[in-house]
Scaffold this active site. Structure first.
Site, PDB file in Angstrom:
ATOM      1  N   HIS A 422      14.467 -60.442 -53.136  1.00  0.00           N
ATOM      2  CA  HIS A 422      14.984 -59.453 -52.187  1.00  0.00           C
ATOM      3  C   HIS A 422      14.388 -59.626 -50.789  1.00  0.00           C
ATOM      4  O   HIS A 422      14.856 -58.974 -49.841  1.00  0.00           O
ATOM      5  CB  HIS A 422      14.705 -58.034 -52.697  1.00  0.00           C
ATOM      6  CG  HIS A 422      15.883 -57.124 -52.590  1.00  0.00           C
ATOM      7  ND1 HIS A 422      16.669 -57.032 -51.460  1.00  0.00           N
ATOM      8  CD2 HIS A 422      16.420 -56.251 -53.484  1.00  0.00           C
ATOM      9  CE1 HIS A 422      17.625 -56.140 -51.647  1.00  0.00           C
ATOM     10  NE2 HIS A 422      17.507 -55.656 -52.888  1.00  0.00           N
ATOM     11  N   ASP A 426      19.704 -59.218 -48.701  1.00  0.00           N
ATOM     12  CA  ASP A 426      19.950 -57.918 -49.309  1.00  0.00           C
ATOM     13  C   ASP A 426      21.033 -58.046 -50.379  1.00  0.00           C
ATOM     14  O   ASP A 426      21.549 -59.128 -50.658  1.00  0.00           O
ATOM     15  CB  ASP A 426      20.334 -56.883 -48.248  1.00  0.00           C
ATOM     16  CG  ASP A 426      21.530 -57.339 -47.410  1.00  0.00           C
ATOM     17  OD1 ASP A 426      22.316 -58.180 -47.893  1.00  0.00           O
ATOM     18  OD2 ASP A 426      21.677 -56.851 -46.275  1.00  0.00           O
TER      19      ASP A 426
END
Length: 451
Positions: A422, A426
């Site tokens: 992450h 995104d």
């Protein structure tokens, strides 16, 4: 007159510092030729046969099968003929092709014809073993490894606070044996200054000859079987643990209708020529998706606090072998077509099963494809192969009810999952990547845009 040369475990490259002896290929007394493999070892990356740069008669072997040795530790000694006139030892210099070389040993020992190494060592002189006298010819260079007969001896000295460089070994060429360490500990205890272990309080040291007690086991003794985490399995454990510690991963998944992809593969293979594997088609889809979403072909440099996007796609794929999970890497996967990918997957898979993959073929991946469907499961949330940023998982392809063109039909359905770092992107980017992969699976003609 013959001279005895010592061959040490050479530098194996790729940052490897130790190896486990899997199988000896020679016995004491065997005649070996220059560059003949003498031992098979397993590193954290691969199985390797180690060739000896000397030709002659094997006079000693150091380490039993299953023993881990550090780079620089003695492997064998070889009695060779008289040295060349220029004083150089006879040998090829090619200690381990592709893994670096080791400098020639400095120590030499003359032997009489018919002599043999002693079966059991005699206790070393007290003045040498207990008073700290160091023999620079046998203790090894100040910054190099001290020659000991086994890792157990090194651990026994370390846990009892004994400096091996202060001992004179009684074995061949000054090799430090267990008897040497135990004699030194007894001599120190007799003078009332037993060395203190580095890992336990002084109150726990009742007998200096015994190693420091190990930490209490979580499982009672005798309640199970203990399997050492070493070699390839240990390296995988370390890498997966590091991935879990460092990477904030997330997973998204989608079901896809793979009926048209399976038909396309059937048509390709019916046309003749080399067969195209399903894994190769999925890999080709992955490289096309990474061209659209390059964030997922990257790595994170936390020291510089930068995300490094990589130009080439070196595609790793998970392969299960008798020695555990390995991840061979297809170099420049983005530049290969389906046929080239099929051939490389087949070659690397065969090498993985045979245990002959080189460290270069197991490192440097930028993205991993994990086909866990071969185990008969639909889905998974795999651990990212550190330091990569993402992994695509592919479940089994099975007939399922599916709405196709407005009607319920039985179609070949597969579950796809994407586990991603992450920090590099995104959920929108990850979702876009996975949706594009699913679209290519459902409609292979979508790939024509990138061919």
């Amino acid at each position: 007159m013959a001279q005895v040369l010592e061959f040490r475990l050479p530098d194996l490259g790729e940052g490897l510092t130790e190896a486990e002896i899997v199988r000896w290929l020679v016995q004491v007394g065997d005649v070996v030729a220059v560059d003949q493999p003498v031992v098979e070892v397993e590193t954290a990356k691969a199985m390797v046969e180690v060739p000896c740069p000397y030709g002659g008669v094997v006079t000693a072997r150091f380490g039993e099968e299953g023993t881990e040795l550090p780079v620089g530790a003695p492997l064998i000694t070889v009695a060779v003929g008289a040295p060349a006139s220029d004083g150089q030892s006879e040998g090829s210099g090619n200690v381990l092709v592709g893994y670096g070389t080791s400098e020639a040993p400095a120590r030499r020992r003359r032997v009489r014809p018919g002599s043999k190494a002693p079966a059991a060592p005699s206790p070393p002189p007290a003045s040498a073993a207990a008073n700290g006298h160091t023999n620079t010819d046998t203790a090894g260079p100040p910054d190099g490894p001290v020659p000991v007969i086994s890792p157990l001896v090194r651990r026994l000295a370390r846990e009892n606070g004994l400096n091996l460089r202060e001992l004179t070994g009684s074995g061949p060429d000054g090799l430090i044996l267990r008897a040497d360490v135990e004699y030194a500990l007894r001599a120190s205890a007799a003078r009332g200054r037993a060395p203190q272990p580095a890992t336990v309080p002084p109150a726990q040291v009742a007998e200096p000859l015994r190693p420091a007690p190990a930490p209490a086991a979580a499982v009672p003794a005798g309640a199970g079987t203990r399997i050492p985490l070493k070699g390839v399995r240990g390296a995988v454990a370390d890498k997966l643990s590091r991935s879990r510690r460092e990477i904030p991963d997330a997973t998204c998944w989608v079901d896809a209708d793979a009926t048209e992809l399976m038909r396309a593969r059937t048509a390709m293979n019916a046309a003749g020529g080399p067969k195209i594997s399903l894994l190769a088609l999925l890999a080709r889809i992955c490289t096309a998706a990474l061209a659209r979403f390059p964030e997922l072909n990257s790595t994170v440099d936390m020291e510089a606090r930068e995300v490094v996007r990589l130009d080439a796609v070196h595609l790793g794929f998970a392969a299960q072998t008798e020695r555990g999970l390995v991840v061979p890497v297809v170099r420049d996967g983005h530049a290969r077509d389906a046929q080239g990918l099929s051939a490389e997957f087949a070659r690397l898979t065969e090498a993985a099963r045979a245990g002959t993959l080189t460290p270069a073929e197991l490192t440097g991946g930028t993205f991993t494809l994990n086909n866990y469907g071969v185990f008969g499961v639909d889905g998974s949330t795999p651990i990212i192969n550190h330091p990569e940023a993402a992994m695509l998982g592919v479940g089994r392809i099975v007939p399922k009810p599916w709405v196709h063109e407005g009607e319920l039909a039985v179609r070949q359905v597969v579950q796809l999952s994407l586990t991603f770092d992450h920090r590099v992107c995104d959920g929108g980017t990850a979702g876009g990547f996975l949706r594009y992969v699913a679209d290519c699976v459902e409609q292979p003609a979508v790939l024509l845009r990138t061919l």
